[in-house]
Design an enzyme around this catalytic site. Sequence first.
Site, PDB file in Angstrom:
ATOM      1  CB  CYS A 115      39.992  40.116  50.547  1.00 56.22           C
ATOM      2  SG  CYS A 115      40.424  38.368  50.654  1.00 56.22           S
ATOM      3  CG  ASN A 174      44.831  35.268  51.230  1.00 50.68           C
ATOM      4  OD1 ASN A 174      45.884  34.675  51.483  1.00 50.68           O
ATOM      5  ND2 ASN A 174      44.518  35.605  50.007  1.00 50.68           N
ATOM      6  CB  CYS A 202      36.088  34.788  49.347  1.00 51.58           C
ATOM      7  SG  CYS A 202      35.410  33.676  50.599  1.00 51.58           S
ATOM      8  NE  ARG A 203      35.992  40.100  49.897  1.00 48.61           N
ATOM      9  CZ  ARG A 203      35.745  40.971  50.855  1.00 48.61           C
ATOM     10  NH1 ARG A 203      35.229  42.145  50.536  1.00 48.61           N
ATOM     11  NH2 ARG A 203      36.018  40.698  52.107  1.00 48.61           N
ATOM     12  CB  SER A 204      42.741  38.614  47.985  1.00 51.09           C
ATOM     13  OG  SER A 204      42.830  37.773  49.104  1.00 51.09           O
ATOM     14  CG  ASP A 215      32.722  39.438  53.115  1.00 52.54           C
ATOM     15  OD1 ASP A 215      32.872  38.326  52.580  1.00 52.54           O
ATOM     16  OD2 ASP A 215      32.918  39.645  54.326  1.00 52.54           O
TER      17      ASP A 215
HETATM   18  P1  4NP Z   1      37.376  37.222  51.863  1.00 53.26           P
HETATM   19  O1  4NP Z   1      36.025  36.681  52.552  1.00 53.26           O
HETATM   20  O2  4NP Z   1      37.835  38.407  52.668  1.00 53.26           O
HETATM   21  O3  4NP Z   1      36.952  37.592  50.483  1.00 53.26           O
HETATM   22  O4  4NP Z   1      38.370  36.070  51.901  1.00 53.26           O
HETATM   23  C1  4NP Z   1      35.917  36.473  53.923  1.00 53.26           C
HETATM   24  C2  4NP Z   1      36.313  35.258  54.455  1.00 53.26           C
HETATM   25  C3  4NP Z   1      36.190  35.031  55.802  1.00 53.26           C
HETATM   26  C4  4NP Z   1      35.695  36.028  56.622  1.00 53.26           C
HETATM   27  C5  4NP Z   1      35.302  37.253  56.092  1.00 53.26           C
HETATM   28  C6  4NP Z   1      35.418  37.471  54.733  1.00 53.26           C
HETATM   29  N1  4NP Z   1      35.558  35.786  58.006  1.00 53.26           N
HETATM   30  O5  4NP Z   1      35.029  36.662  58.719  1.00 53.26           O
HETATM   31  O6  4NP Z   1      35.959  34.721  58.513  1.00 53.26           O
END
Ligand code: 4NP
Length: 162
Positions: free
Chosen positions: A13, A16, A18-20, A129
């Site tokens: 993701c 790294n 939240c989703r992954s 997201d």
């Molecule tokens: P993830 O979520 O890709 O599912 O881990 C996010 C976490 C942080 C950010 C974007 C998405 N960020 O922009 O910091």
Amino acid sequence: MSSAGVVKILFVCTGNICRSPTAEGVFRHLAQDAGLGAHFHIDSAGTDSYHIGEGPDRRAVKIAARHGVSLAGQRARALKPEDFNTFDYLYAMDGGHFFDMQSRAPSGHTAKVEMFLAAAGAEGQDVPDPWYGNEADFENVFDMVHSASQTLLEKLRKAHGI
Ligand code: 4NP
């Protein structure tokens, strides 16, 4: 498969956190529940570097725990070129990651790069997201990831004779 009897999968993701990590934790949980933990090497990574070294987002941890899934011990890392050869499958959480991964893939790489939900039968769909969202958004991510992981585990079992 890159080593005897072990299928190596990497969930990807943005951050790294939240989703992954949720996908890594859920898939590992399901594989272990089915007595198949030893057949899979499961990891996750981010296309961006902002959160390297951090544990998963506390909202993701909370929702996963509510469903009996632990995200303990995970630390964010960035996607690296070697991942395209050391893993058998790289699963993108959304279309942005998919295109980013395709453009970064070293020529001649051996891993199959796919959209996670497409690999689980839901062509063209993203895991949205949740970073700017609320608990309901994290719950939605968990549900999507859980359902897709069940389908994917069965598919990989059949494909690899596990
Ligand atoms: P993830 O979520 O890709 O599912 O881990 C996010 C976490 C942080 C950010 C974007 C998405 N960020 O922009 O910091």
